[in-house]
Design a protein around this motif. Structure first.
Motif, PDB file in Angstrom:
ATOM      1  N   MET A 181       0.838  -1.170   0.000  1.00 19.46           N
ATOM      2  CA  MET A 181       0.000   0.000   0.000  1.00 19.46           C
ATOM      3  C   MET A 181       0.887   1.238   0.000  1.00 19.46           C
ATOM      4  N   LEU A 182       0.446   2.241  -0.733  1.00 19.67           N
ATOM      5  CA  LEU A 182       1.182   3.490  -0.869  1.00 19.67           C
ATOM      6  C   LEU A 182       0.247   4.624  -0.462  1.00 19.67           C
ATOM      7  N   THR A 183       0.723   5.556   0.364  1.00 23.11           N
ATOM      8  CA  THR A 183      -0.087   6.671   0.840  1.00 23.11           C
ATOM      9  C   THR A 183       0.370   7.959   0.172  1.00 23.11           C
ATOM     10  N   ILE A 184      -0.608   8.739  -0.305  1.00 24.83           N
ATOM     11  CA  ILE A 184      -0.309  10.021  -0.946  1.00 24.83           C
ATOM     12  C   ILE A 184      -0.947  11.118  -0.105  1.00 24.83           C
ATOM     13  N   ASP A 185      -0.116  11.998   0.460  1.00 18.77           N
ATOM     14  CA  ASP A 185      -0.574  13.102   1.300  1.00 18.77           C
ATOM     15  C   ASP A 185      -0.938  14.286   0.411  1.00 18.77           C
ATOM     16  N   CYS A 186      -2.165  14.781   0.556  1.00 16.34           N
ATOM     17  CA  CYS A 186      -2.679  15.833  -0.333  1.00 16.34           C
ATOM     18  C   CYS A 186      -3.066  17.111   0.407  1.00 16.34           C
ATOM     19  N   LYS A 187      -2.431  17.407   1.526  1.00 17.53           N
ATOM     20  CA  LYS A 187      -2.828  18.576   2.326  1.00 17.53           C
ATOM     21  C   LYS A 187      -2.797  19.876   1.536  1.00 17.53           C
ATOM     22  N   ASP A 188      -1.826  20.045   0.654  1.00 17.89           N
ATOM     23  CA  ASP A 188      -1.707  21.291  -0.113  1.00 17.89           C
ATOM     24  C   ASP A 188      -2.551  21.302  -1.391  1.00 17.89           C
ATOM     25  N   VAL A 189      -3.137  20.171  -1.732  1.00 14.58           N
ATOM     26  CA  VAL A 189      -3.938  20.094  -2.958  1.00 14.58           C
ATOM     27  C   VAL A 189      -5.301  19.444  -2.691  1.00 14.58           C
ATOM     28  N   LEU A 190      -5.893  19.739  -1.555  1.00 13.60           N
ATOM     29  CA  LEU A 190      -7.161  19.108  -1.171  1.00 13.60           C
ATOM     30  C   LEU A 190      -8.282  19.338  -2.180  1.00 13.60           C
ATOM     31  N   SER A 191      -8.309  20.505  -2.790  1.00 15.62           N
ATOM     32  CA  SER A 191      -9.414  20.809  -3.705  1.00 15.62           C
ATOM     33  C   SER A 191      -9.376  19.968  -4.978  1.00 15.62           C
ATOM     34  N   ILE A 192      -8.233  19.371  -5.297  1.00 20.97           N
ATOM     35  CA  ILE A 192      -8.142  18.523  -6.495  1.00 20.97           C
ATOM     36  C   ILE A 192      -7.859  17.063  -6.136  1.00 20.97           C
ATOM     37  N   LYS A 193      -7.991  16.734  -4.848  1.00 25.34           N
ATOM     38  CA  LYS A 193      -7.662  15.381  -4.383  1.00 25.34           C
ATOM     39  C   LYS A 193      -8.441  14.305  -5.137  1.00 25.34           C
ATOM     40  N   ASN A 194      -9.740  14.498  -5.313  1.00 26.60           N
ATOM     41  CA  ASN A 194     -10.556  13.469  -5.965  1.00 26.60           C
ATOM     42  C   ASN A 194     -10.170  13.257  -7.422  1.00 26.60           C
ATOM     43  N   GLU A 195      -9.937  14.349  -8.150  1.00 20.91           N
ATOM     44  CA  GLU A 195      -9.535  14.222  -9.552  1.00 20.91           C
ATOM     45  C   GLU A 195      -8.158  13.576  -9.661  1.00 20.91           C
ATOM     46  N   LEU A 196      -7.260  13.971  -8.759  1.00 18.73           N
ATOM     47  CA  LEU A 196      -5.910  13.403  -8.739  1.00 18.73           C
ATOM     48  C   LEU A 196      -5.958  11.912  -8.442  1.00 18.73           C
ATOM     49  N   LEU A 197      -6.777  11.527  -7.497  1.00 24.98           N
ATOM     50  CA  LEU A 197      -6.928  10.121  -7.121  1.00 24.98           C
ATOM     51  C   LEU A 197      -7.368   9.288  -8.318  1.00 24.98           C
ATOM     52  N   VAL A 198      -8.358   9.749  -9.055  1.00 30.17           N
ATOM     53  CA  VAL A 198      -8.857   9.008 -10.213  1.00 30.17           C
ATOM     54  C   VAL A 198      -7.774   8.899 -11.279  1.00 30.17           C
ATOM     55  N   TYR A 199      -7.082   9.997 -11.544  1.00 22.11           N
ATOM     56  CA  TYR A 199      -6.042  10.010 -12.578  1.00 22.11           C
ATOM     57  C   TYR A 199      -4.909   9.048 -12.227  1.00 22.11           C
ATOM     58  N   VAL A 200      -4.401   9.150 -11.010  1.00 18.69           N
ATOM     59  CA  VAL A 200      -3.264   8.323 -10.605  1.00 18.69           C
ATOM     60  C   VAL A 200      -3.646   6.852 -10.519  1.00 18.69           C
ATOM     61  N   ALA A 201      -4.795   6.546  -9.930  1.00 21.95           N
ATOM     62  CA  ALA A 201      -5.221   5.146  -9.817  1.00 21.95           C
ATOM     63  C   ALA A 201      -5.388   4.514 -11.194  1.00 21.95           C
ATOM     64  N   ASP A 202      -5.891   5.280 -12.151  1.00 27.62           N
ATOM     65  CA  ASP A 202      -6.052   4.776 -13.507  1.00 27.62           C
ATOM     66  C   ASP A 202      -4.700   4.537 -14.174  1.00 27.62           C
ATOM     67  N   LYS A 203      -3.761   5.448 -13.972  1.00 27.73           N
ATOM     68  CA  LYS A 203      -2.427   5.326 -14.582  1.00 27.73           C
ATOM     69  C   LYS A 203      -1.654   4.120 -14.062  1.00 27.73           C
ATOM     70  N   VAL A 204      -1.759   3.834 -12.760  1.00 31.52           N
ATOM     71  CA  VAL A 204      -0.954   2.759 -12.169  1.00 31.52           C
ATOM     72  C   VAL A 204      -1.747   1.479 -11.928  1.00 31.52           C
ATOM     73  N   ALA A 205      -3.019   1.470 -12.326  1.00 28.80           N
ATOM     74  CA  ALA A 205      -3.892   0.299 -12.157  1.00 28.80           C
ATOM     75  C   ALA A 205      -3.899  -0.173 -10.706  1.00 28.80           C
ATOM     76  N   ALA A 206      -4.365   0.705  -9.819  1.00 27.83           N
ATOM     77  CA  ALA A 206      -4.404   0.400  -8.394  1.00 27.83           C
ATOM     78  C   ALA A 206      -5.790   0.694  -7.832  1.00 27.83           C
ATOM     79  N   ILE A 207      -6.057   0.154  -6.653  1.00 28.36           N
ATOM     80  CA  ILE A 207      -7.318   0.389  -5.962  1.00 28.36           C
ATOM     81  C   ILE A 207      -7.135   1.585  -5.038  1.00 28.36           C
ATOM     82  N   PRO A 208      -7.881   2.676  -5.263  1.00 29.57           N
ATOM     83  CA  PRO A 208      -7.744   3.859  -4.408  1.00 29.57           C
ATOM     84  C   PRO A 208      -8.677   3.802  -3.196  1.00 29.57           C
ATOM     85  N   THR A 209      -8.228   4.418  -2.120  1.00 31.42           N
ATOM     86  CA  THR A 209      -9.052   4.558  -0.918  1.00 31.42           C
ATOM     87  C   THR A 209      -8.915   5.984  -0.425  1.00 31.42           C
TER      88      THR A 209
END
Length: 122
Positions: A1-29
């Protein structure tokens, strides 16, 4: 499991999560100020360099790449503002969602998730 801290980019956290999870083929939480990525197979390991590359690609696509540093420390990746500036976007009010790391079940309530998680250990 890998954790990504988004404190400075909270307003784009959801879009970032979808983009990154799709790129690396991982299950996001989703979590409060961060999100985690898990593999489909417990024996696999997520490549942190690939995740960092995907985060940088996304930040570049919204013209914020030069304002943020993506730093890896063991199994945690921090997205840190270089100038102290945070990304603020007006967004539709979104309630927090909780996701089961085992099967992807999504709920708005932490208690419901806790009850659901118990079925995986019966």
């Amino acid at each position: 499991m890998l954790t990504i801290d988004c404190k400075d980019v909270l307003s784009i956290k959801n879009e970032l999560l979808v983009y990154v999870a799709d790129k690396v083929a991982a299950i996001p939480t989703l979590k409060q100020h961060q999100f985690t990525l898990s593999t489909f197979d417990d024996d696999d390991i997520i490549d942190a360099d690939l995740v960092i590359s995907a985060i940088k690609e996304y930040l570049d696509s919204i013209d914020e790449g030069k304002n943020f540093a993506v730093i890896s420390n063991d199994r945690k990746i921090n997205i840190t503002s270089i100038s102290g500036r945070v990304i603020e976007r007006e967004s539709v009010e979104q309630s927090e969602m909780f996701t089961c790391t085992h099967c992807g079940f999504v709920t708005r309530y932490q208690v419901e998730l806790n009850v659901h998680m118990r079925i995986h250990y019966l």
